[in-house]
Design a protein around this motif. Structure first.
Motif, mmCIF file in Angstrom:
data_model
loop_
_atom_site.group_PDB
_atom_site.id
_atom_site.type_symbol
_atom_site.label_atom_id
_atom_site.label_comp_id
_atom_site.label_asym_id
_atom_site.label_seq_id
_atom_site.Cartn_x
_atom_site.Cartn_y
_atom_site.Cartn_z
ATOM 1 N N MET A 269 0.828 -1.206 0.000
ATOM 2 C CA MET A 269 0.000 0.000 0.000
ATOM 3 C C MET A 269 0.863 1.258 0.000
ATOM 4 O O MET A 269 0.522 2.246 -0.650
ATOM 5 N N ASP A 270 1.974 1.241 0.721
ATOM 6 C CA ASP A 270 2.886 2.388 0.688
ATOM 7 C C ASP A 270 3.384 2.623 -0.742
ATOM 8 O O ASP A 270 3.464 3.774 -1.206
ATOM 9 N N LEU A 271 3.714 1.546 -1.427
ATOM 10 C CA LEU A 271 4.179 1.656 -2.811
ATOM 11 C C LEU A 271 3.076 2.217 -3.706
ATOM 12 O O LEU A 271 3.318 3.140 -4.500
ATOM 13 N N LEU A 272 1.875 1.682 -3.577
ATOM 14 C CA LEU A 272 0.765 2.157 -4.394
ATOM 15 C C LEU A 272 0.455 3.615 -4.096
ATOM 16 O O LEU A 272 0.244 4.422 -5.016
ATOM 17 N N HIS A 273 0.416 3.984 -2.823
ATOM 18 C CA HIS A 273 0.130 5.371 -2.453
ATOM 19 C C HIS A 273 1.152 6.325 -3.059
ATOM 20 O O HIS A 273 0.804 7.419 -3.539
ATOM 21 N N PHE A 274 2.405 5.927 -3.034
ATOM 22 C CA PHE A 274 3.459 6.764 -3.610
ATOM 23 C C PHE A 274 3.228 6.969 -5.103
ATOM 24 O O PHE A 274 3.375 8.082 -5.629
ATOM 25 N N VAL A 275 2.829 5.894 -5.799
ATOM 26 C CA VAL A 275 2.533 5.986 -7.234
ATOM 27 C C VAL A 275 1.348 6.910 -7.488
ATOM 28 O O VAL A 275 1.366 7.724 -8.423
ATOM 29 N N LEU A 287 -4.982 10.853 1.129
ATOM 30 C CA LEU A 287 -4.662 9.483 1.507
ATOM 31 C C LEU A 287 -5.015 9.245 2.970
ATOM 32 O O LEU A 287 -5.032 10.181 3.776
ATOM 33 N N PRO A 288 -5.270 8.003 3.349
ATOM 34 C CA PRO A 288 -5.685 7.721 4.723
ATOM 35 C C PRO A 288 -4.573 7.858 5.744
ATOM 36 O O PRO A 288 -4.831 8.039 6.934
ATOM 37 N N PHE A 289 -3.321 7.726 5.317
ATOM 38 C CA PHE A 289 -2.194 7.892 6.229
ATOM 39 C C PHE A 289 -0.980 8.344 5.436
ATOM 40 O O PHE A 289 -0.966 8.289 4.203
ATOM 41 N N GLU A 290 0.035 8.797 6.143
ATOM 42 C CA GLU A 290 1.209 9.419 5.518
ATOM 43 C C GLU A 290 1.997 8.422 4.679
ATOM 44 O O GLU A 290 2.154 7.256 5.039
ATOM 45 N N VAL A 291 2.483 8.915 3.550
ATOM 46 C CA VAL A 291 3.282 8.083 2.652
ATOM 47 C C VAL A 291 4.768 8.222 3.008
ATOM 48 O O VAL A 291 5.259 9.342 3.146
ATOM 49 N N PRO A 292 5.494 7.124 3.162
ATOM 50 C CA PRO A 292 6.944 7.226 3.391
ATOM 51 C C PRO A 292 7.625 7.947 2.231
ATOM 52 O O PRO A 292 7.175 7.874 1.089
ATOM 53 N N GLU A 293 8.686 8.629 2.518
ATOM 54 C CA GLU A 293 9.414 9.365 1.488
ATOM 55 C C GLU A 293 10.419 8.464 0.770
ATOM 56 O O GLU A 293 10.836 7.429 1.273
ATOM 57 N N ASN A 294 10.780 8.917 -0.429
ATOM 58 C CA ASN A 294 11.868 8.298 -1.199
ATOM 59 C C ASN A 294 11.660 6.814 -1.503
ATOM 60 O O ASN A 294 12.579 6.010 -1.436
#
Length: 366
Positions: A269-275, A287-294
């Motif tokens: 989900m982190d990967l998809l959210h970043f995309v 988004l429902p929660f924060e996306v990790p950077e980089n």
């Protein structure tokens, strides 16, 4: 692979069509040849209707050539007609089911289309009905068979048939989650949100849709399922973005994150959210929660560019010959490659996917 400049232009126009704002002066104008390539790619990813919506916000001198614009307009009319046909079929099927005391939930498709600014410009696919009780699932299958239609079993604990030219599927499961250790948890989750199911009036009947939190899960794990097999197109990313945007105030982000964690797909989900943020233009606050950077997501987007709509346009060779919609290239090799690629993001899903697909089609779909 499509020229990077055309990819950039297509995504910019897509974001303009999706959200109504985007900086496009750096990617336009395009030559006639570039516009033709962009149109072809938009069709392959079934986002030509969304890109078309951006044209109302472009200066006249930045629009496609007149002949292509006319062709594009005809295509939009076809998409609108197809959507009306699908809506009519959904109404007919719902009438049939309700008369027999069957009340299925509509998954994806037109329920997700309602999240778009212009629902009729989203290219529609299949009709997907979820039956909560196995007895209802069987009853619905028999009802359709009695109507003279050929109902066939498919992978994923499902059946499929053609209804007036529209592929329709009946499902015993709402989610494309394959790890059997999660099945009981998902059943409890559905019961927990049963009263929050969305309802839409439809010709005297009530059309049921999943609760917003369940719709988010359903749309996103459906993307994962196809990435584990043949791939997805950009339209599926747009679906996820529009669902998040539409229901951003209706879902507890922390609760959803814990669900993703429990299902073993939080890294995915982190990967998809970043995309969704980097390429589709979804604002992080939606988004429902924060996306990790980089996060390195370029490789995933490159694969999506190659595969097109559900893998039907994946290059057959290094020459880039595209497959027709009726076939997919190198299926077994691509599936194993995708399973290994996404293993670190959703390990149990990658392990369980091929096993459950075979079992559900041949041994567990009665």
């Amino acid at each position: 692979m499509l020229d990077r400049g055309i990819q950039t232009a297509l995504l910019a126009l897509l974001r303009l069509g999706l959200w109504g704002k985007e900086e496009i002066t750096k990617v336009l104008p395009l030559s006639s040849t570039q516009w033709a390539a962009l149109y072809s790619c938009a069709q392959q990813h079934t986002v030509e209707g969304i890109v078309f919506d951006s044209f109302a916000r472009l200066p006249l001198d930045l629009l496609p050539p007149h002949d292509l614009l006319l062709k594009w307009t005809v295509r939009i009319d076809q998409i609108e007609r197809r959507n009306r046909q699908m809506n009519a079929c959904i109404e007919e099927q719902l009438n049939l089911f309700n008369r027999e005391d069957l009340y299925p939930v509509l998954l994806k498709g037109q329920g997700v289309a309602a999240c778009y600014a212009i629902p009729d410009h989203r290219v529609c696919g299949d009709i997907d009905w979820y039956f909560e009780q196995k007895k209802d699932y069987r009853k619905a299958n028999e009802l359709v068979r009695k109507g003279g239609l050929d109902v066939s079993c498919t992978a994923g604990f499902s059946t499929a048939y053609l209804w007036k030219g529209i592929v329709t599927e009946h499902h015993q499961r709402m989610f494309d989650i394959h790890n059997p250790l999660n099945f009981l948890f998902l059943n409890r989750l559905q019961k927990q949100f049963h009263k929050e199911r969305l309802q839409r009036a439809l010709a005297g009947n009530t059309l049921l849709l999943p609760a917003p939190l369940l719709m988010m899960i359903q749309v996103n794990v459906h993307i994962l399922k196809h990435l584990l097999s043949f791939g997805v197109g950009i339209r599926q990313l747009c679906d996820a973005a529009r669902v998040y945007y539409t229901f951003r105030l209706n879902v507890d982000g922390e609760e959803l994150m814990q669900v993703y964690k429990k299902l073993g797909i939080l890294k995915w989900m982190d990967l998809l959210h970043f995309v969704l943020v980097k390429f589709i233009g979804l604002q992080p606050e939606s988004l429902p929660f924060e996306v990790p950077e980089n996060i390195d997501a370029d490789w995933m987007m490159d694969e999506i560019w190659l595969s097109g709509n559900f893998g039907f346009f994946y290059p057959q060779s290094e020459m880039g010959v595209e497959q027709p919609r009726s076939s997919r290239s190198q299926p077994s090799g691509r599936i194993w490659s995708n399973l290994s690629r996404y293993f670190k993001f959703a390990p149990m899903e990658a392990i369980s996917f091929p096993l459950v697909q075979v079992y559900s089609k041949f041994g567990g779909n009665s």
